[in-house]
Design an enzyme around this catalytic site. Structure first.
Site, PDB file in Angstrom:
ATOM      1  CB  ALA A  63      14.979  -1.588 -16.427  1.00  0.00           C
ATOM      2  N   GLY A 102      13.007  -4.066 -20.645  1.00  0.00           N
ATOM      3  CA  GLY A 102      14.444  -4.168 -20.888  1.00  0.00           C
ATOM      4  C   GLY A 102      14.907  -5.600 -21.091  1.00  0.00           C
ATOM      5  CD  GLU A 105      14.060  -1.882 -24.401  1.00  0.00           C
ATOM      6  OE1 GLU A 105      13.862  -1.859 -23.173  1.00  0.00           O
ATOM      7  OE2 GLU A 105      14.268  -0.876 -25.084  1.00  0.00           O
ATOM      8  CD  GLU A 125       9.686  -1.011 -21.753  1.00  0.00           C
ATOM      9  OE1 GLU A 125       8.676  -1.414 -22.391  1.00  0.00           O
ATOM     10  OE2 GLU A 125      10.804  -1.519 -21.884  1.00  0.00           O
TER      11      GLU A 125
HETATM   12  N1  CAA Z   1      11.898  -4.310 -11.294  1.00  0.00           N
HETATM   13  C1  CAA Z   1      11.933  -4.459  -9.951  1.00  0.00           C
HETATM   14  N2  CAA Z   1      11.125  -5.294  -9.278  1.00  0.00           N
HETATM   15  C2  CAA Z   1      10.251  -6.011  -9.997  1.00  0.00           C
HETATM   16  C3  CAA Z   1      10.163  -5.907 -11.395  1.00  0.00           C
HETATM   17  C4  CAA Z   1      11.038  -5.014 -12.051  1.00  0.00           C
HETATM   18  N3  CAA Z   1      11.051  -4.869 -13.371  1.00  0.00           N
HETATM   19  N4  CAA Z   1       9.194  -6.740 -11.826  1.00  0.00           N
HETATM   20  C5  CAA Z   1       8.707  -7.343 -10.736  1.00  0.00           C
HETATM   21  N5  CAA Z   1       9.337  -6.903  -9.638  1.00  0.00           N
HETATM   22  C6  CAA Z   1       9.126  -7.344  -8.255  1.00  0.00           C
HETATM   23  C7  CAA Z   1       7.749  -6.988  -7.731  1.00  0.00           C
HETATM   24  O1  CAA Z   1       7.741  -5.688  -7.178  1.00  0.00           O
HETATM   25  C8  CAA Z   1       7.522  -8.057  -6.695  1.00  0.00           C
HETATM   26  O2  CAA Z   1       8.233  -7.679  -5.540  1.00  0.00           O
HETATM   27  P1  CAA Z   1       7.670  -8.068  -4.094  1.00  0.00           P
HETATM   28  O3  CAA Z   1       7.607  -9.562  -4.064  1.00  0.00           O
HETATM   29  O4  CAA Z   1       8.645  -7.453  -3.163  1.00  0.00           O
HETATM   30  O5  CAA Z   1       6.299  -7.448  -4.012  1.00  0.00           O
HETATM   31  C9  CAA Z   1       8.233  -9.275  -7.278  1.00  0.00           C
HETATM   32  O6  CAA Z   1       9.136  -8.764  -8.267  1.00  0.00           O
HETATM   33  C10 CAA Z   1       7.309 -10.253  -7.979  1.00  0.00           C
HETATM   34  O7  CAA Z   1       6.492  -9.522  -8.890  1.00  0.00           O
HETATM   35  P2  CAA Z   1       4.919  -9.790  -9.001  1.00  0.00           P
HETATM   36  O8  CAA Z   1       4.324  -9.870  -7.645  1.00  0.00           O
HETATM   37  O9  CAA Z   1       4.389  -8.768  -9.930  1.00  0.00           O
HETATM   38  O10 CAA Z   1       4.921 -11.243  -9.636  1.00  0.00           O
HETATM   39  P3  CAA Z   1       3.989 -11.845 -10.780  1.00  0.00           P
HETATM   40  O11 CAA Z   1       4.430 -13.233 -10.981  1.00  0.00           O
HETATM   41  O12 CAA Z   1       2.556 -11.570 -10.467  1.00  0.00           O
HETATM   42  O13 CAA Z   1       4.337 -10.989 -12.098  1.00  0.00           O
HETATM   43  C11 CAA Z   1       5.728  -9.953 -13.758  1.00  0.00           C
HETATM   44  C12 CAA Z   1       5.612 -11.050 -12.668  1.00  0.00           C
HETATM   45  C13 CAA Z   1       4.777 -10.277 -14.912  1.00  0.00           C
HETATM   46  C14 CAA Z   1       7.152  -9.958 -14.241  1.00  0.00           C
HETATM   47  C15 CAA Z   1       5.345  -8.600 -13.133  1.00  0.00           C
HETATM   48  O14 CAA Z   1       6.083  -8.406 -11.950  1.00  0.00           O
HETATM   49  C16 CAA Z   1       5.620  -7.420 -14.018  1.00  0.00           C
HETATM   50  O15 CAA Z   1       4.822  -7.100 -14.868  1.00  0.00           O
HETATM   51  N6  CAA Z   1       6.759  -6.731 -13.792  1.00  0.00           N
HETATM   52  C17 CAA Z   1       7.087  -5.501 -14.462  1.00  0.00           C
HETATM   53  C18 CAA Z   1       7.491  -5.715 -15.891  1.00  0.00           C
HETATM   54  C19 CAA Z   1       7.855  -4.403 -16.530  1.00  0.00           C
HETATM   55  O16 CAA Z   1       7.130  -3.433 -16.485  1.00  0.00           O
HETATM   56  N7  CAA Z   1       9.032  -4.373 -17.151  1.00  0.00           N
HETATM   57  C20 CAA Z   1       9.512  -3.189 -17.765  1.00  0.00           C
HETATM   58  C21 CAA Z   1      10.406  -2.473 -16.803  1.00  0.00           C
HETATM   59  S1  CAA Z   1      10.880  -0.889 -17.370  1.00  0.00           S
HETATM   60  C22 CAA Z   1      12.136  -1.192 -18.449  1.00  0.00           C
HETATM   61  O17 CAA Z   1      12.524  -2.307 -18.689  1.00  0.00           O
HETATM   62  C23 CAA Z   1      12.669   0.075 -19.015  1.00  0.00           C
HETATM   63  C24 CAA Z   1      13.566  -0.038 -20.172  1.00  0.00           C
HETATM   64  O18 CAA Z   1      13.136  -0.103 -21.295  1.00  0.00           O
HETATM   65  C25 CAA Z   1      14.991   0.107 -19.978  1.00  0.00           C
END
Ligand code: CAA
Length: 697
Positions: A63, A102, A105, A125
């Site tokens: 998400a 998400g 999911e 999450e």
């Molecule tokens: N939402 C919004 N922005 C996100 C994002 C997300 N889920 N994931 C990454 N970003 C953004 C980061 O903030 C970053 O932004 P900036 O360049 O402005 O700093 C950009 O994307 C790149 O991210 P990283 O610098 O972290 O890049 P990376 O290559 O090192 O890692 C990644 C990539 C493994 C996807 C890492 O970003 C990550 O772990 N993201 C989060 C994943 C996560 O927690 N997902 C679950 C979300 S909650 C959810 O989904 C709830 C639900 O059940 C409904």
């Protein structure tokens, strides 16, 4: 349909493509685009099956976290997933990259999943203080049972595509382009009976109710005493997957998700997620290209030097280590090898990887050995004259353009830079012990440091898997300045009636792995004693001075290395025992100053310690030593054990109210000038939006 989701038909198969760089986060536009695309695909008689794919580096990584905490926008992700699953034509998700939260999911709501072999899957999450709230807690256990589902949602580590196949979460991997493989798969499904396979109807994972209940109970027991809110809620949801029909389970999950989302823990953890990424940004990084670095020289192979060397070797650099004489060099090289030995025993690297790392390490007792290094880091003792001498010697041997860095924890890098021919090539790289483990690196920028040198510091930290935080020059930079304020607050309480053991216990209960006096014992009391002596001439005479630490040092009670400090350590033990003689020394000091001791409860101890940290943090931001409040949070979490789920001191203060903190500081300031509230609070309170604006820089 917006640009975020595209739709085209390829020989009877609709390809729905998500395009929302950088990680295809499922924001409102993507969610709306998906619903529209599925509606169109279903209504189109030419479409017999559907492939869902994402452009760029990954299938959605979750998400959009930036939307959490803001008013919700329809359609919600759970509804999008339900829409995908209810499609009356077979849906195949073609996934690659990091399929997380998400995003996973959404893939699980498709009828089938084909993955690129390098894909990783996860439901992280819980690291944001929430739970998989788009049906994940209900769909995953239906496929792979409670134990694997709970591991996926609570253990946090992502799994490989091969493991996802083993668990039945993925139907296959393909070395061909995953969209093409999914298209072939979808074509084969056309016309087959029972081609629709909604995950909600799967029951493999529910086939052993007793084993399922046992796994739920075991996880619940393992979590007893865990201060985090979300893991227990995940266990409840996974239990509900067995006990309730699918729709009931979804409703249960939704309620639990909202409870989590509203919690301070989730606000704190989401803040840390963005704070860590923000910390890697600095003006110099935006405007300058880093210098190339392949060979790193390290001068001084003590605990810090060896740890830093191991860290660079882990990241693939060549390392030249210089120490004073052959025996010290041999000890340092053996110390580095023992770090890798340990990693081999733990299974995190192979014996071959150990050999390969050691082959990139050379040792010498002559400074000219670092003449080919692109960067040299001095890690000698914390004494300005020694460091100046080392810098002068290095200045004569390093190659043109090489960066000279110091690992000093406190000393003025402008003074060090002034003594070399190219002060613009000097910066601080302050690692934390053990340096191969701790993630924080303070990148200390001096008056003369060139932007490309700063950018190099940031790039290197990232290559080492560390989190860089930019700091200006101040005694103790960011982290140790805050630590000093924290200790001052604790010392005041000691003199006024608290015991070091009470303070330590309170801070451990808050979530620190150790209390301040345990840390002092571990680091050695002489380090902070040296700092106090160094700052004696500039000390504000109106400020209260606590001499307890000095008196302990004079007695030789220097901490663990001396067998006694605030605690005693019998036979080299690392577990300290409370020492009545320390309490006696403190009581004598109170008497000498005519202080009548009073009682301190844990609430007051905690409040005073945290307020001192936040006040110092605010001054560091005000004085532009720290770029933003969130950098302070990152530094304290990754360098000093501040509990991540509390968000760091600045976020914790913001969550509990900056106005009341400022007012309380004013009250404390009547006792001593130390507590004078930072003017930053007034600025932020007047602006009315917490630290948000300052964090946005
Ligand atoms: N939402 C919004 N922005 C996100 C994002 C997300 N889920 N994931 C990454 N970003 C953004 C980061 O903030 C970053 O932004 P900036 O360049 O402005 O700093 C950009 O994307 C790149 O991210 P990283 O610098 O972290 O890049 P990376 O290559 O090192 O890692 C990644 C990539 C493994 C996807 C890492 O970003 C990550 O772990 N993201 C989060 C994943 C996560 O927690 N997902 C679950 C979300 S909650 C959810 O989904 C709830 C639900 O059940 C409904």
């Amino acid at each position: 349909m917006g640009q975020e989701v595209k739709f085209n038909v390829n020989d009877g198969v609709a390809v729905i493509t998500i395009n929302n760089p950088p990680v295809n986060a499922l924001n409102a536009a993507v969610r709306q685009g998906l619903v529209t695309a599925f509606d169109d695909a279903e209504a189109n008689d030419d479409v017999k099956a559907i492939v869902m794919f994402a452009e760029g580096r990954t299938f959605p990584a979750g998400a959009d976290i930036t939307e959490f905490g803001k008013p919700t926008v329809d359609p919600w992700l759970p509804d999008v997933c339900n829409r995908v699953e209810a499609t009356c034509k077979p849906v195949v998700a073609a996934v690659h990259g990091t399929v997380l939260g998400g995003g996973f999911e959404l893939a699980l709501a498709a009828h089938y999943r084909i993955a690129d072999p390098m894909t990783t899957f996860g439901l992280p999450e819980v690291t944001l203080g929430i739970l998989p709230g788009a049906g994940g807690t209900q769909r995953v256990p239906r496929i792979c049972g409670a134990e694997a589902a709970l591991d996926l949602m609570i253990a946090k580590a992502p799994i490989s595509a091969a493991k996802a196949v083993d668990l039945g979460l993925i139907d296959g991997v393909s070395r061909a382009h995953v969209r093409d493989a999914a298209l072939d798969f979808a074509h084969e499904l056309i016309g087959k009976p029972n081609a629709l396979r909604p995950t909600r109807e799967r029951t493999e994972g529910l086939s052993d109710p007793v084993g399922y209940a046992r796994a739920v109970a075991a996880k619940r027991q393992a979590l007893a005493g865990n201060p985090l809110f979300a893991p227990a809620k995940i266990v409840d949801c996974v239990e509900a997957a067995m006990l309730l029909p699918f729709e009931g389970g979804l409703a249960f999950e939704q309620a639990a998700f909202e409870d989590c989302l509203r919690s301070d823990q989730s606000a704190a953890l989401r803040h840390v997620f963005f704070a860590e990424r923000k910390a890697t940004k600095a003006p110099e990084v935006a405007r300058a290209k880093p210098r190339p670095v392949e060979i790193v020289g390290i001068v001084g192979g003590g605990t810090m030097g060896s740890g830093i060397a191991a860290s660079f070797l882990d990241a693939g650099f060549g390392v030249v280590l210089v120490d004073r004489d052959q025996p010290m060099l041999d000890t340092a090289l053996a110390r580095i090898e023992s770090v890798f030995d340990k990693a081999v025993r733990k299974g995190s690297i192979t014996a071959q990887m150990l050999d390969e790392r050691m082959a990139r390490l050379t040792g010498d007792i002559h400074y000219f050995a670092v003449s080919e290094a692109d960067l040299v880091i001095e890690c000698v003792i914390e004494d300005m004259s020694v460091k100046e001498q080392v810098f002068a010697t290095l200045d004569a041997v390093i190659k043109p353009g090489a960066i000279l860095a110091t690992n000093t924890s406190y000393l003025d890098i402008n003074t060090l830079a002034a003594g070399v021919a190219h002060p613009e090539n000097v910066l601080g790289l302050h690692f934390f012990s053990p340096a191969h483990v701790m993630r924080l690196v303070e990148v200390v920028v001096g008056e003369a440091t060139e932007a490309d040198v700063v950018a190099t510091g940031f790039t290197l930290a990232k290559k080492l898997g560390k989190i860089p935080v930019r700091s200006g020059v101040a005694d103790g930079f960011i982290g140790n300045s805050i630590l000093a304020a924290y200790r001052t607050a604790a010392d005041f309480m000691l003199e006024d009636g608290a015991s070091p053991y009470q303070v330590d216990a309170t801070m451990r209960a808050f979530g620190f792995p150790m209390g301040p006096y345990q840390v002092l014992d571990l680091a050695g009391l002489d380090i902070s004693w040296a700092r106090r002596k160094r700052l004696k001439s500039t000390r504000d005479p109106e400020m209260r001075y606590i001499a307890i630490g000095d008196k302990m040092c004079q007695k030789g009670w220097l901490g663990q290395k001396a067998g006694r400090g605030y605690y005693t350590y019998a036979d080299g033990s690392r577990l300290g025992v409370e020492d009545p003689e320390v309490l006696g020394l403190i009581a004598a000091e109170r008497e000498r100053k005519g202080i009548t001791p009073r009682a301190f409860g844990p609430e007051e101890i905690l409040y005073r310690c945290l307020s001192a940290m936040v006040n110092e943090g605010a001054n560091l931001v005000l004085n532009k030593i720290a770029q933003r409040p969130s950098d302070i949070d990152v530094a304290m979490i990754h360098g000093y054990g501040f509990p991540r789920w509390r968000g760091g001191p600045m976020k914790a203060a913001e969550l509990s109210g900056l106005l009341s903190l400022r007012n309380q500081l004013r009250e404390f300031a009547k006792e001593d000038k130390f507590w004078t509230p930072s003017p930053l609070f007034d600025e932020v309170i007047k602006a009315g939006h917490g630290f948000d604006t300052l964090n946005a820089v």
